[in-house]
Design a protein around this motif. Sequence first.
Motif, PDB file in Angstrom:
ATOM      1  N   SER A  36       0.779  -1.235   0.000  1.00  0.00           N
ATOM      2  CA  SER A  36       0.000   0.000   0.000  1.00  0.00           C
ATOM      3  C   SER A  36       0.810   1.285   0.000  1.00  0.00           C
ATOM      4  O   SER A  36       0.257   2.357  -0.171  1.00  0.00           O
ATOM      5  N   THR A  37       2.147   1.193   0.162  1.00  0.00           N
ATOM      6  CA  THR A  37       2.929   2.435   0.097  1.00  0.00           C
ATOM      7  C   THR A  37       4.051   2.309  -0.930  1.00  0.00           C
ATOM      8  O   THR A  37       4.572   1.215  -1.182  1.00  0.00           O
ATOM      9  N   ARG A  38       4.416   3.459  -1.485  1.00  0.00           N
ATOM     10  CA  ARG A  38       5.491   3.522  -2.467  1.00  0.00           C
ATOM     11  C   ARG A  38       6.804   3.037  -1.834  1.00  0.00           C
ATOM     12  O   ARG A  38       7.599   2.345  -2.460  1.00  0.00           O
ATOM     13  N   ASN A  39       7.023   3.424  -0.572  1.00  0.00           N
ATOM     14  CA  ASN A  39       8.246   3.042   0.128  1.00  0.00           C
ATOM     15  C   ASN A  39       8.365   1.527   0.272  1.00  0.00           C
ATOM     16  O   ASN A  39       9.436   0.958   0.033  1.00  0.00           O
ATOM     17  N   GLU A  40       7.266   0.867   0.642  1.00  0.00           N
ATOM     18  CA  GLU A  40       7.270  -0.605   0.741  1.00  0.00           C
ATOM     19  C   GLU A  40       7.588  -1.212  -0.619  1.00  0.00           C
ATOM     20  O   GLU A  40       8.333  -2.190  -0.728  1.00  0.00           O
ATOM     21  N   ALA A  41       6.999  -0.622  -1.672  1.00  0.00           N
ATOM     22  CA  ALA A  41       7.207  -1.143  -3.025  1.00  0.00           C
ATOM     23  C   ALA A  41       8.665  -0.998  -3.453  1.00  0.00           C
ATOM     24  O   ALA A  41       9.222  -1.900  -4.076  1.00  0.00           O
ATOM     25  N   LEU A  42       9.284   0.129  -3.115  1.00  0.00           N
ATOM     26  CA  LEU A  42      10.695   0.322  -3.460  1.00  0.00           C
ATOM     27  C   LEU A  42      11.573  -0.708  -2.756  1.00  0.00           C
ATOM     28  O   LEU A  42      12.523  -1.238  -3.344  1.00  0.00           O
ATOM     29  N   LYS A  43      11.255  -1.021  -1.505  1.00  0.00           N
ATOM     30  CA  LYS A  43      12.012  -2.043  -0.771  1.00  0.00           C
ATOM     31  C   LYS A  43      11.812  -3.427  -1.398  1.00  0.00           C
ATOM     32  O   LYS A  43      12.759  -4.202  -1.523  1.00  0.00           O
ATOM     33  N   LEU A  44      10.563  -3.723  -1.791  1.00  0.00           N
ATOM     34  CA  LEU A  44      10.277  -5.007  -2.451  1.00  0.00           C
ATOM     35  C   LEU A  44      11.020  -5.114  -3.778  1.00  0.00           C
ATOM     36  O   LEU A  44      11.558  -6.172  -4.120  1.00  0.00           O
ATOM     37  N   GLU A  45      11.026  -4.004  -4.539  1.00  0.00           N
ATOM     38  CA  GLU A  45      11.725  -3.968  -5.829  1.00  0.00           C
ATOM     39  C   GLU A  45      13.193  -4.323  -5.635  1.00  0.00           C
ATOM     40  O   GLU A  45      13.742  -5.183  -6.335  1.00  0.00           O
ATOM     41  N   GLU A  46      13.831  -3.673  -4.674  1.00  0.00           N
ATOM     42  CA  GLU A  46      15.247  -3.929  -4.433  1.00  0.00           C
ATOM     43  C   GLU A  46      15.484  -5.358  -3.951  1.00  0.00           C
ATOM     44  O   GLU A  46      16.399  -6.033  -4.434  1.00  0.00           O
ATOM     45  N   SER A  47      14.655  -5.847  -3.027  1.00  0.00           N
ATOM     46  CA  SER A  47      14.897  -7.204  -2.519  1.00  0.00           C
ATOM     47  C   SER A  47      14.678  -8.258  -3.608  1.00  0.00           C
ATOM     48  O   SER A  47      15.441  -9.224  -3.694  1.00  0.00           O
ATOM     49  N   LEU A  48      13.678  -8.064  -4.471  1.00  0.00           N
ATOM     50  CA  LEU A  48      13.465  -9.006  -5.577  1.00  0.00           C
ATOM     51  C   LEU A  48      14.645  -8.949  -6.548  1.00  0.00           C
ATOM     52  O   LEU A  48      15.154  -9.987  -6.987  1.00  0.00           O
ATOM     53  N   ALA A  49      15.102  -7.745  -6.883  1.00  0.00           N
ATOM     54  CA  ALA A  49      16.233  -7.601  -7.809  1.00  0.00           C
ATOM     55  C   ALA A  49      17.476  -8.310  -7.265  1.00  0.00           C
ATOM     56  O   ALA A  49      18.153  -9.046  -7.990  1.00  0.00           O
ATOM     57  N   LEU A  50      17.760  -8.113  -5.978  1.00  0.00           N
ATOM     58  CA  LEU A  50      18.950  -8.729  -5.388  1.00  0.00           C
ATOM     59  C   LEU A  50      18.809 -10.248  -5.283  1.00  0.00           C
ATOM     60  O   LEU A  50      19.775 -10.984  -5.487  1.00  0.00           O
ATOM     61  N   GLU A  51      17.584 -10.708  -5.002  1.00  0.00           N
ATOM     62  CA  GLU A  51      17.328 -12.160  -4.957  1.00  0.00           C
ATOM     63  C   GLU A  51      17.569 -12.779  -6.341  1.00  0.00           C
ATOM     64  O   GLU A  51      18.195 -13.828  -6.474  1.00  0.00           O
ATOM     65  N   LEU A  52      17.105 -12.101  -7.388  1.00  0.00           N
ATOM     66  CA  LEU A  52      17.297 -12.613  -8.751  1.00  0.00           C
ATOM     67  C   LEU A  52      18.781 -12.592  -9.139  1.00  0.00           C
ATOM     68  O   LEU A  52      19.264 -13.496  -9.808  1.00  0.00           O
ATOM     69  N   ARG A  53      19.514 -11.563  -8.703  1.00  0.00           N
ATOM     70  CA  ARG A  53      20.962 -11.536  -8.953  1.00  0.00           C
ATOM     71  C   ARG A  53      21.645 -12.712  -8.273  1.00  0.00           C
ATOM     72  O   ARG A  53      22.544 -13.321  -8.845  1.00  0.00           O
ATOM     73  N   ARG A  54      21.228 -13.009  -7.032  1.00  0.00           N
ATOM     74  CA  ARG A  54      21.828 -14.151  -6.322  1.00  0.00           C
ATOM     75  C   ARG A  54      21.585 -15.452  -7.081  1.00  0.00           C
ATOM     76  O   ARG A  54      22.384 -16.376  -7.027  1.00  0.00           O
ATOM     77  N   LYS A  55      20.472 -15.518  -7.825  1.00  0.00           N
ATOM     78  CA  LYS A  55      20.162 -16.708  -8.630  1.00  0.00           C
ATOM     79  C   LYS A  55      20.886 -16.676  -9.977  1.00  0.00           C
ATOM     80  O   LYS A  55      20.669 -17.524 -10.823  1.00  0.00           O
ATOM     81  N   ARG A  56      21.716 -15.645 -10.187  1.00  0.00           N
ATOM     82  CA  ARG A  56      22.582 -15.475 -11.366  1.00  0.00           C
ATOM     83  C   ARG A  56      21.912 -14.914 -12.601  1.00  0.00           C
ATOM     84  O   ARG A  56      22.419 -15.048 -13.722  1.00  0.00           O
TER      85      ARG A  56
END
Length: 116
Positions: free
Chosen positions: A90-110
């Motif tokens: 529900s907030t832009r800030n939460e979404a930005l954190k989710l965006e970063e965590s998903l991006a970093l998780e995908l990088r860890r998966k190569r």
Amino acid sequence: MPKTQYTVYVIELSKKVFTENRKFREANPQFNGVLECLYVGMTSKTPKERFEQHKTGYRNKKGHKLSANIVEKYGMYLRGSLYQHISPVSTRNEALKLEESLALELRRKRYAVWYN
């Protein structure tokens, strides 16, 4: 009035981005060329609407470009299987954190990943 919801989304990029874009390459030293190149973003629109904005070089009423050049040039299609399991927030800030965590998780998966 319904409360704004923010969703994270993933767009597959052409692998040309890795050879043609130095900043993308430098951001992804873990990439071995096997998996895909991706862009992770977040939006208050549907992922499909946001993808269309990226591909058309969308600008707001003030003329500010709101699309990512990397997606405009290299974006191919949405990768729903990589983000549809993540609930909207529900907030832009939460979404930005989710965006970063998903991006970093995908990088860890190569995967090779770009996000803002």
